[in-house]
Design a protein around this motif. Structure first.
Motif, PDB file in Angstrom:
ATOM      1  N   LEU A  59       0.855  -1.185   0.000  1.00 55.44           N
ATOM      2  CA  LEU A  59       0.000   0.000   0.000  1.00 55.44           C
ATOM      3  C   LEU A  59       0.897   1.244   0.000  1.00 55.44           C
ATOM      4  CD1 LEU A  59      -2.523  -1.031   2.822  1.00 55.44           C
ATOM      5  CD2 LEU A  59      -2.490  -1.752   0.427  1.00 55.44           C
ATOM      6  N   PRO A  60       0.881   2.035  -1.084  1.00 48.54           N
ATOM      7  CA  PRO A  60       1.801   3.170  -1.155  1.00 48.54           C
ATOM      8  C   PRO A  60       1.122   4.525  -0.977  1.00 48.54           C
ATOM      9  CG  PRO A  60       1.166   2.524  -3.388  1.00 48.54           C
ATOM     10  CD  PRO A  60       0.290   1.742  -2.414  1.00 48.54           C
ATOM     11  N   LEU A  61       1.632   5.281  -0.030  1.00 46.54           N
ATOM     12  CA  LEU A  61       1.344   6.717   0.033  1.00 46.54           C
ATOM     13  C   LEU A  61       2.685   7.390  -0.232  1.00 46.54           C
ATOM     14  CD1 LEU A  61      -1.090   6.901   3.094  1.00 46.54           C
ATOM     15  CD2 LEU A  61      -1.669   7.023   0.664  1.00 46.54           C
ATOM     16  N   SER A  62       3.001   7.548  -1.510  1.00 44.55           N
ATOM     17  CA  SER A  62       4.366   7.867  -1.935  1.00 44.55           C
ATOM     18  C   SER A  62       4.543   9.344  -2.247  1.00 44.55           C
ATOM     19  CB  SER A  62       4.720   7.048  -3.180  1.00 44.55           C
ATOM     20  OG  SER A  62       4.073   7.577  -4.335  1.00 44.55           O
ATOM     21  N   HIS A  63       5.734   9.679  -2.689  1.00 46.22           N
ATOM     22  CA  HIS A  63       6.079  11.067  -3.048  1.00 46.22           C
ATOM     23  C   HIS A  63       5.189  11.609  -4.152  1.00 46.22           C
ATOM     24  CE1 HIS A  63       8.349   8.621  -5.980  1.00 46.22           C
ATOM     25  NE2 HIS A  63       8.221   9.653  -6.776  1.00 46.22           N
ATOM     26  N   ASP A  64       4.733  10.741  -5.045  1.00 45.23           N
ATOM     27  CA  ASP A  64       3.917  11.202  -6.173  1.00 45.23           C
ATOM     28  C   ASP A  64       2.599  11.822  -5.737  1.00 45.23           C
ATOM     29  OD1 ASP A  64       5.491  10.705  -8.445  1.00 45.23           O
ATOM     30  OD2 ASP A  64       4.992   8.580  -8.404  1.00 45.23           O
ATOM     31  N   GLU A  65       2.166  11.536  -4.518  1.00 44.75           N
ATOM     32  CA  GLU A  65       0.849  12.021  -4.066  1.00 44.75           C
ATOM     33  C   GLU A  65       0.930  13.362  -3.347  1.00 44.75           C
ATOM     34  OE1 GLU A  65      -1.060  10.136  -5.594  1.00 44.75           O
ATOM     35  OE2 GLU A  65       0.569   8.709  -5.861  1.00 44.75           O
ATOM     36  N   VAL A  66       2.123  13.924  -3.188  1.00 43.16           N
ATOM     37  CA  VAL A  66       2.244  15.156  -2.395  1.00 43.16           C
ATOM     38  C   VAL A  66       3.029  16.236  -3.147  1.00 43.16           C
ATOM     39  CG1 VAL A  66       1.965  14.015  -0.169  1.00 43.16           C
ATOM     40  CG2 VAL A  66       4.247  14.160  -1.174  1.00 43.16           C
ATOM     41  N   VAL A  67       2.938  16.228  -4.478  1.00 44.78           N
ATOM     42  CA  VAL A  67       3.620  17.231  -5.306  1.00 44.78           C
ATOM     43  C   VAL A  67       2.666  17.706  -6.408  1.00 44.78           C
ATOM     44  CG1 VAL A  67       5.970  16.406  -4.917  1.00 44.78           C
ATOM     45  CG2 VAL A  67       4.603  15.377  -6.731  1.00 44.78           C
ATOM     46  N   TYR A  68       3.121  18.709  -7.144  1.00 43.61           N
ATOM     47  CA  TYR A  68       2.421  19.188  -8.345  1.00 43.61           C
ATOM     48  C   TYR A  68       0.969  19.571  -8.075  1.00 43.61           C
ATOM     49  CZ  TYR A  68       6.464  17.284 -10.842  1.00 43.61           C
ATOM     50  OH  TYR A  68       7.738  17.014 -11.274  1.00 43.61           O
ATOM     51  N   GLY A  69       0.747  20.272  -6.974  1.00 44.18           N
ATOM     52  CA  GLY A  69      -0.592  20.772  -6.682  1.00 44.18           C
ATOM     53  C   GLY A  69      -1.539  19.752  -6.091  1.00 44.18           C
ATOM     54  N   LYS A  70      -1.052  18.558  -5.754  1.00 44.74           N
ATOM     55  CA  LYS A  70      -1.925  17.546  -5.166  1.00 44.74           C
ATOM     56  C   LYS A  70      -2.121  17.750  -3.666  1.00 44.74           C
ATOM     57  CE  LYS A  70      -0.562  13.928  -8.475  1.00 44.74           C
ATOM     58  NZ  LYS A  70       0.074  12.587  -8.623  1.00 44.74           N
ATOM     59  N   HIS A  71      -1.358  18.642  -3.063  1.00 44.27           N
ATOM     60  CA  HIS A  71      -1.406  18.952  -1.632  1.00 44.27           C
ATOM     61  C   HIS A  71      -0.726  17.859  -0.805  1.00 44.27           C
ATOM     62  CE1 HIS A  71      -4.088  22.200  -2.659  1.00 44.27           C
ATOM     63  NE2 HIS A  71      -4.992  21.368  -3.155  1.00 44.27           N
ATOM     64  N   SER A  72      -0.339  18.232   0.392  1.00 45.51           N
ATOM     65  CA  SER A  72       0.195  17.257   1.338  1.00 45.51           C
ATOM     66  C   SER A  72      -0.927  16.323   1.765  1.00 45.51           C
ATOM     67  CB  SER A  72       0.773  17.965   2.559  1.00 45.51           C
ATOM     68  OG  SER A  72      -0.266  18.628   3.268  1.00 45.51           O
ATOM     69  N   LEU A  73      -0.565  15.190   2.388  1.00 42.61           N
ATOM     70  CA  LEU A  73      -1.603  14.284   2.883  1.00 42.61           C
ATOM     71  C   LEU A  73      -2.527  15.004   3.861  1.00 42.61           C
ATOM     72  CD1 LEU A  73       0.337  10.931   3.500  1.00 42.61           C
ATOM     73  CD2 LEU A  73      -1.205  11.486   1.607  1.00 42.61           C
ATOM     74  N   LEU A  74      -1.940  15.816   4.746  1.00 41.33           N
ATOM     75  CA  LEU A  74      -2.750  16.529   5.733  1.00 41.33           C
ATOM     76  C   LEU A  74      -3.760  17.443   5.052  1.00 41.33           C
ATOM     77  CD1 LEU A  74      -3.283  17.256   8.721  1.00 41.33           C
ATOM     78  CD2 LEU A  74      -1.581  19.079   8.452  1.00 41.33           C
ATOM     79  N   ASN A  75      -3.316  18.169   4.045  1.00 40.46           N
ATOM     80  CA  ASN A  75      -4.216  19.133   3.406  1.00 40.46           C
ATOM     81  C   ASN A  75      -5.090  18.522   2.309  1.00 40.46           C
ATOM     82  OD1 ASN A  75      -3.812  21.495   4.914  1.00 40.46           O
ATOM     83  ND2 ASN A  75      -1.829  21.815   3.919  1.00 40.46           N
ATOM     84  N   LYS A  76      -5.002  17.223   2.125  1.00 39.07           N
ATOM     85  CA  LYS A  76      -6.017  16.527   1.325  1.00 39.07           C
ATOM     86  C   LYS A  76      -7.272  16.277   2.165  1.00 39.07           C
ATOM     87  CE  LYS A  76      -2.681  13.759  -1.390  1.00 39.07           C
ATOM     88  NZ  LYS A  76      -2.884  14.248  -2.752  1.00 39.07           N
ATOM     89  N   MET A  77      -7.098  16.294   3.484  1.00 40.63           N
ATOM     90  CA  MET A  77      -8.189  15.940   4.385  1.00 40.63           C
ATOM     91  C   MET A  77      -9.177  17.109   4.515  1.00 40.63           C
ATOM     92  SD  MET A  77      -7.298  12.828   5.263  1.00 40.63           S
ATOM     93  CE  MET A  77      -6.481  12.612   3.678  1.00 40.63           C
ATOM     94  N   PRO A  78     -10.480  16.822   4.594  1.00 40.04           N
ATOM     95  CA  PRO A  78     -11.488  17.884   4.717  1.00 40.04           C
ATOM     96  C   PRO A  78     -11.653  18.333   6.158  1.00 40.04           C
ATOM     97  CG  PRO A  78     -12.563  15.761   4.594  1.00 40.04           C
ATOM     98  CD  PRO A  78     -11.082  15.490   4.463  1.00 40.04           C
TER      99      PRO A  78
END
Length: 645
Positions: free
Chosen positions: A446-465
């Motif tokens: 299960l990957p929560l990798s670097h690709d998910e927190v760059v290029y305007g995708k937001h950090s994991l924290l700021n993906k949360m509502p």
């Protein structure tokens, strides 16, 4: 002729050749030309040797379309004519020679006069073990001799790297994990990183570190994925031996090392392997097969036997010389399909008219067979984002032979679900539960990798509502779900303390955030999740088997509560997720045994910056629920996870 372990710079080198010799036997050439030379780094490149009592360096390079090849460098005033290499007589295309009084530390390139258009090329050594630091581009004569002190780890790592062992991976970009606190522009060295990274990873409880590509690369914004020196650790952080020290320190502390490996593409830098001898030597001549439209880079000719020898040798090199415990293979999907990111007319079908790259399929099978034959106690992991069958299945069953595969579907569905306002989640429960439909078709990570927190995708924290408290609660809930879902785990650096900003490869992580209770709470939760994951066999014994997982209840969509069980060989734990901000008091769930149950983790604990809705005692009652004869009542915290045993 004898091989020296180490050589030093001669003070006054004499530029003379003595009787030439070769490291390559006829058998080596036969293996090379048939694509089955898996230790090519022992033969090609630069090697410091004695010849007739004189210390010097042997050079060997593959350039079949060259009219002449010479080696030039700081030892001959960069004279491209004085030290000509000789072509082998066997048609292999290899040029070789030995230069007296050249040793470790000397800087060099190959000067190639091409038969194609009279091109004159200055190239680094494809097999160089060390390079000058970018923007300089020359190779350096060096070796990989090191007195390793990780014998205990190497003898027992088969247990830590087993598919039935807990595997929690911390993904690291060396240049931005931490920088000099006094000067953010200064990267730490491999040895400086070891002093802080190793104790931190050990404290956090991760079982492995995965390094984003540490191979030599000229362009820092590529994050290491545009490689020019496949056999060299990046000179930005020190010598190869300095990187070995980092690996050794991790091993001495019981932490495995996985390296990102990039056989999918490479850049067109003039000093690199692109059009190495004036021809498309390593890549395809036809851009429909040899050019990657996404990354503006070039694709290896996987059907060329000499290139296959190069690639498989390179993979084995990092396992052999650097004691790596695994390779995570980048962009596998882009390799498997000829039409990847291409429109009609921009790709060439295979011999059967299909889109699959048959040469790549055979390469992966051969690669994995050789890796697990030579290093049976390591793992290979595929970053593969499609439904290509059998990626992590044995080759004798028709699979590609990888040990694990990234579960990209789980990542996409889970992040999409968690990004939704909780008031809408009850209509999207399928995003959360669908992964278990196919979770056991591969050995998934299960990957929560670097690709998910760059290029305007937001950090994991700021993906949360939600408001600030809800963002942190949601992130704690996400991590709890991840660590209790079947499969091994991977978390990119910074996520473990709730980095607020997107990842920036040019600066350090925001370590000052650990001074805040909210971020420290995330950090403590990840520590405890790692402890629970490693301590509870129910969470890893059967992490790749359907026997290790049961949904106990997915029907309570109105309250957005899901209930599931993880099972090991002899033990089991139950997990409840409350995916809304409303606490559920006196919530009754069936339990499989008429025994005392305890809460072993609650993501709403005040030490995690939660609200403190924890369960101090859980009394089993003879009330039927969820198909069991007995049940318990408990409090489900808002946006919280509860693990009971």
């Amino acid at each position: 002729m004898s091989k020296k372990k180490q050589a030093t710079n001669p003070e006054t080198p004499e530029f003379k050749n003595v009787e030439p010799f070769s490291l390559l036997t006829d058998f080596d050439i036969s293996l090379f030309k048939s694509g089955r030379h898996y230790r090519l780094y022992e033969k090609l490149g630069s090697h410091v040797l004695e010849n007739q009592g004189i210390l010097g360096t042997y050079f060997g390079v593959w350039a079949p379309n060259a009219a002449s090849v010479s080696v030039f460098g700081d030892f001959n005033g960069w004279n491209s004519e004085s030290h000509q290499l000789m072509p082998r007589w066997d048609g292999s295309g290899i040029w070789e020679g030995w230069v007296a009084n050249v040793g470790n530390g000397h800087v060099y390139k190959y000067f190639i006069n091409s038969n194609i258009g009279g091109q004159k090329l200055e190239k680094g050594d494809p097999f160089a073990l060390r390079w000058e630091e970018s923007p300089k581009t020359a190779s350096i004569v060096w070796d990989t001799w090191y007195e390793w002190k990780d014998e205990e780890w190497m003898k027992t790592r088969k247990t830590a790297n087993s598919l039935s062992a807990p595997c929690s991976v911390y993904e690291v970009h060396l240049g931005s994990w931490k920088r000099d606190p006094q000067d953010n522009d200064r990267r730490l060295t491999y040895r400086e990183i070891a002093d802080t990274l190793v104790p931190y990873v050990k404290e956090m409880g991760f079982t492995h570190v995965e390094f984003m590509p540490i191979m030599q690369h000229p362009y820092e914004p590529s994050w290491g994925y545009q490689i020019t020196g496949y056999f060299a650790a990046s000179s930005r952080f020190g010598t190869p031996q300095d990187f070995m020290y980092l690996v050794e320190q991790l091993h001495q502390n019981g932490i495995g090392v996985i390296l990102d490996w990039v056989p999918s593409h490479y850049p067109n830098d003039a000093h690199g392997i692109y059009r190495f001898d004036g021809s498309a030597l390593y890549e395809h001549e036809d851009p429909r097969q040899g050019y990657h439209p996404d990354w503006k880079s070039y694709i290896f000719n996987y059907g060329r036997y000499e290139v296959r020898s190069f690639l498989i040798s390179n993979a084995l090199f990092w396992l052999d010389r650097f004691h790596a415990d695994g390779l995570r293979v980048d962009a596998v999907a882009s390799m498997l399909y000829r039409d990847y990111s291409r429109n009609d007319g921009e790709w060439i079908p295979n011999v059967f008219g299909g889109r699959e790259n048959l040469e790549v399929i055979s390469l992966f099978k051969e690669l994995n067979e050789e890796i697990y034959k030579s290093f049976p106690d390591v793992q290979t992991i595929a970053e593969e984002s499609t439904a290509f069958p059998g990626v992590s299945r044995p080759t004798f069953l028709g699979g590609l032979g990888f040990g694990m595969k990234w579960m990209m579907g789980w990542m996409n569905d889970t992040l999409r679900y968690f990004s939704k306002d909780p008031m809408y989640r009850k209509w999207h429960q399928n995003d959360l539960t669908f992964s278990t439909v196919y979770a056991f078709s591969e050995n998934f990570m299960l990957p929560l990798s670097h690709d998910e927190v760059v290029y305007g995708k937001h950090s994991l924290l700021n993906k949360m509502p939600g408001d600030e408290w809800q963002k942190f609660a949601n992130l704690r809930l996400l991590f709890s779900y991840m660590f209790t879902h079947p499969g091994s785990k991977l978390l990119f650096m910074g996520g473990e303390f709730g980095q607020s900003e997107e990842w920036n490869f040019l600066k350090s992580l925001d370590w000052h955030l650990l001074n805040y209770d909210s971020h420290k709470g995330i950090n403590l939760l990840v520590q405890d999740l790692n402890k629970v994951y490693r301590a509870e066999p129910a969470l890893f014994d059967k992490q790749f088997s359907p026997e290790g997982f049961d949904w106990l209840d997915t029907s309570d969509t109105n309250n957005c509560v899901v209930y599931y069980r993880r099972k090991g060989l002899n033990e089991e734990v139950m997990v409840l997720l409350n995916l809304t901000p409303l606490p559920q008091k006196n919530y009754r769930v069936g339990v499989p045994k008429n025994k005392q149950y305890v809460e072993i983790l609650n993501s709403d604990d005040v030490k995690y910056w939660g609200a403190g809705n924890v369960n101090s005692s859980l009394k089993t009652e003879a009330i039927k629920a969820h198909g069991f004869e007995q049940s318990i009542e408990l409090t489900l915290p808002p946006l919280g996870a509860v693990i009971i045993k």
